[in-house]
Design a protein around this motif. Sequence first.
Motif, PDB file in Angstrom:
ATOM      1  N   GLY A 118       0.655  -1.042   0.176  1.00 35.17           N
ATOM      2  CA  GLY A 118      -0.021  -0.180  -0.071  1.00 35.17           C
ATOM      3  C   GLY A 118       0.886   1.357  -0.028  1.00 35.17           C
ATOM      4  O   GLY A 118       1.990   1.256  -0.331  1.00 35.17           O
ATOM      5  N   ARG A 119       0.277   2.353   0.306  1.00 29.50           N
ATOM      6  CA  ARG A 119       0.976   3.661   0.307  1.00 29.50           C
ATOM      7  C   ARG A 119       1.982   3.477   1.676  1.00 29.50           C
ATOM      8  O   ARG A 119       1.654   2.877   2.446  1.00 29.50           O
ATOM      9  CB  ARG A 119       0.252   4.617   0.370  1.00 29.50           C
ATOM     10  N   LEU A 120       2.893   4.323   1.331  1.00 24.55           N
ATOM     11  CA  LEU A 120       4.163   4.566   2.628  1.00 24.55           C
ATOM     12  C   LEU A 120       4.444   3.079   3.028  1.00 24.55           C
ATOM     13  O   LEU A 120       4.572   2.894   4.284  1.00 24.55           O
ATOM     14  CB  LEU A 120       3.444   5.219   3.594  1.00 24.55           C
ATOM     15  N   SER A 121       4.855   2.181   2.141  1.00 26.27           N
ATOM     16  CA  SER A 121       5.263   0.714   2.490  1.00 26.27           C
ATOM     17  C   SER A 121       4.156   0.216   3.346  1.00 26.27           C
ATOM     18  O   SER A 121       4.692  -0.846   4.058  1.00 26.27           O
ATOM     19  CB  SER A 121       6.701   0.851   3.052  1.00 26.27           C
ATOM     20  N   ARG A 122       3.159   0.463   3.474  1.00 25.08           N
ATOM     21  CA  ARG A 122       2.082  -0.292   4.340  1.00 25.08           C
ATOM     22  C   ARG A 122       1.638  -1.477   3.460  1.00 25.08           C
ATOM     23  O   ARG A 122       2.024  -1.714   2.249  1.00 25.08           O
ATOM     24  CB  ARG A 122       0.830   0.264   4.439  1.00 25.08           C
ATOM     25  N   LYS A 123       1.282  -2.565   4.116  1.00 20.00           N
ATOM     26  CA  LYS A 123       1.081  -3.906   3.662  1.00 20.00           C
ATOM     27  C   LYS A 123      -0.612  -3.920   2.962  1.00 20.00           C
ATOM     28  O   LYS A 123      -1.478  -3.415   3.561  1.00 20.00           O
ATOM     29  CB  LYS A 123       1.057  -4.984   4.906  1.00 20.00           C
ATOM     30  N   PHE A 124      -0.944  -4.692   1.883  1.00 16.52           N
ATOM     31  CA  PHE A 124      -1.846  -4.567   1.269  1.00 16.52           C
ATOM     32  C   PHE A 124      -2.140  -6.311   1.172  1.00 16.52           C
ATOM     33  O   PHE A 124      -1.475  -7.072   0.444  1.00 16.52           O
ATOM     34  CB  PHE A 124      -2.343  -4.097  -0.191  1.00 16.52           C
ATOM     35  N   TYR A 125      -2.944  -6.753   2.245  1.00 15.66           N
ATOM     36  CA  TYR A 125      -3.132  -8.113   2.390  1.00 15.66           C
ATOM     37  C   TYR A 125      -3.905  -8.730   0.826  1.00 15.66           C
ATOM     38  O   TYR A 125      -4.763  -8.320   0.244  1.00 15.66           O
ATOM     39  CB  TYR A 125      -4.294  -8.654   3.173  1.00 15.66           C
ATOM     40  N   SER A 126      -3.336  -9.769   0.161  1.00 14.79           N
ATOM     41  CA  SER A 126      -3.880 -10.272  -1.191  1.00 14.79           C
ATOM     42  C   SER A 126      -3.850 -11.616  -1.230  1.00 14.79           C
ATOM     43  O   SER A 126      -3.008 -12.336  -1.963  1.00 14.79           O
ATOM     44  CB  SER A 126      -2.805  -9.601  -2.128  1.00 14.79           C
ATOM     45  N   PRO A 127      -4.515 -12.403  -0.398  1.00 12.80           N
ATOM     46  CA  PRO A 127      -4.721 -13.896  -0.364  1.00 12.80           C
ATOM     47  C   PRO A 127      -5.411 -14.384  -1.603  1.00 12.80           C
ATOM     48  O   PRO A 127      -5.942 -13.766  -2.354  1.00 12.80           O
ATOM     49  CB  PRO A 127      -5.557 -14.010   0.886  1.00 12.80           C
ATOM     50  N   GLU A 128      -4.785 -15.626  -1.664  1.00 12.20           N
ATOM     51  CA  GLU A 128      -5.083 -16.455  -2.900  1.00 12.20           C
ATOM     52  C   GLU A 128      -6.659 -16.479  -3.237  1.00 12.20           C
ATOM     53  O   GLU A 128      -7.463 -16.945  -2.198  1.00 12.20           O
ATOM     54  CB  GLU A 128      -4.648 -17.875  -2.804  1.00 12.20           C
TER      55      GLU A 128
END
Length: 332
Positions: A118-128
Amino acid sequence: MTTKMRILQLLQQADGKLISGGEIAEQLSISRTAVWKQISALQQEGYRITAEQGKGYLLEKSDVLSAYEVERRLTTHTIGHPIHYFPSIDSTNLYAKRTPGLENGSIVVASQQTDGIGRLSRKFYSPEKMGVYLSIVLHPEQIAFSDVSTITLLTAVAMIDTIEQLTGVRPGIKWTNDIYLHGRKLCGILTEATIEGESGMIRSIIVGIGLNLYQQYTDFEPEIRDIAGSVLSETGVRVNPADYVAKLAENFEKYYLDQHFPENKHSFLKRYKEALFFLGQTVTVSSVREEYSAVAEGINENGELIVRREDGRMETLNSGEIRLKLNLKDYR
Ligand code: BT5
């Protein structure tokens, strides 16, 4: 075209009717065993093919995401040509940034990301297989730096149009880059630009879009369980992932190419503003320097948010420095 793809086409042409193994074998001049083998391979890829003893094969509606499934639905000239599909990848934005020669308009799409950002190196959960994670690659001939962030706003409008067309429900936008429905985040957008070393010119723009399609609340990571939702959880509609990518390409192309971005800014900014679901409400504005309550009033022609402080002073907020905190429970 491979034998497997030719079999798939025959099944698709049969349009929900049975087609016998013998007929497929004859049309492609292969054995029935070869047919059966390829059918198994297609089933492995997620195609719901039932075999009726002595009668043949039947292709049911299947939610398969692949380059072929998207490309056969595309009505666009540029956006989505071609589709680069990965069942799993670290991040479609990272892939687009490190891969030279990706065509203007091409889309990198995955069913899973192991390092979605995500922005500012945040995580974006992207499960299968729970969502679709994609990046649209653009090589604009000339674009001002200030218009790069405007592309995020254009994308947000294309996204809510797409979700509305597929489900009948129009989501809202949380300034600047999140799509919300019932106070839950369905989608995040991350637009990045790559710069040419010598000239300092923008070489490409990568528009990353992550959409949650199928999760129920308990499927989300504890960290986001209270704030995240999916298209299925909020609208009750199970959207086909290839339908989604093709529709998004169409809507994006409409605003970006057909309507001549950035000359058409005022038209999609109007739609963007209409979709801001918290206008007129009190929000918390948070930056590294301070945090205060203010009423959200609108946006200006650059997509900056205008708020009125409690003492009446107006502020124009730039998304780079500001986070907006909303009491999401108010929207449920
Ligand atoms: C975003 O950042 O929401 C931009 C997300 C962009 C993702 C796409 S997927 C394809 C492409 N490839 C990538 O690697 N990225 C792009 P931001 O506004 O900073 O929001 C991040 C925050 O959203 C996190 O800190 C969590 O609180 C929350 N979040 C994380 N995963 C989420 C999810 N799946 N659904 C809803 N919220 C989520």
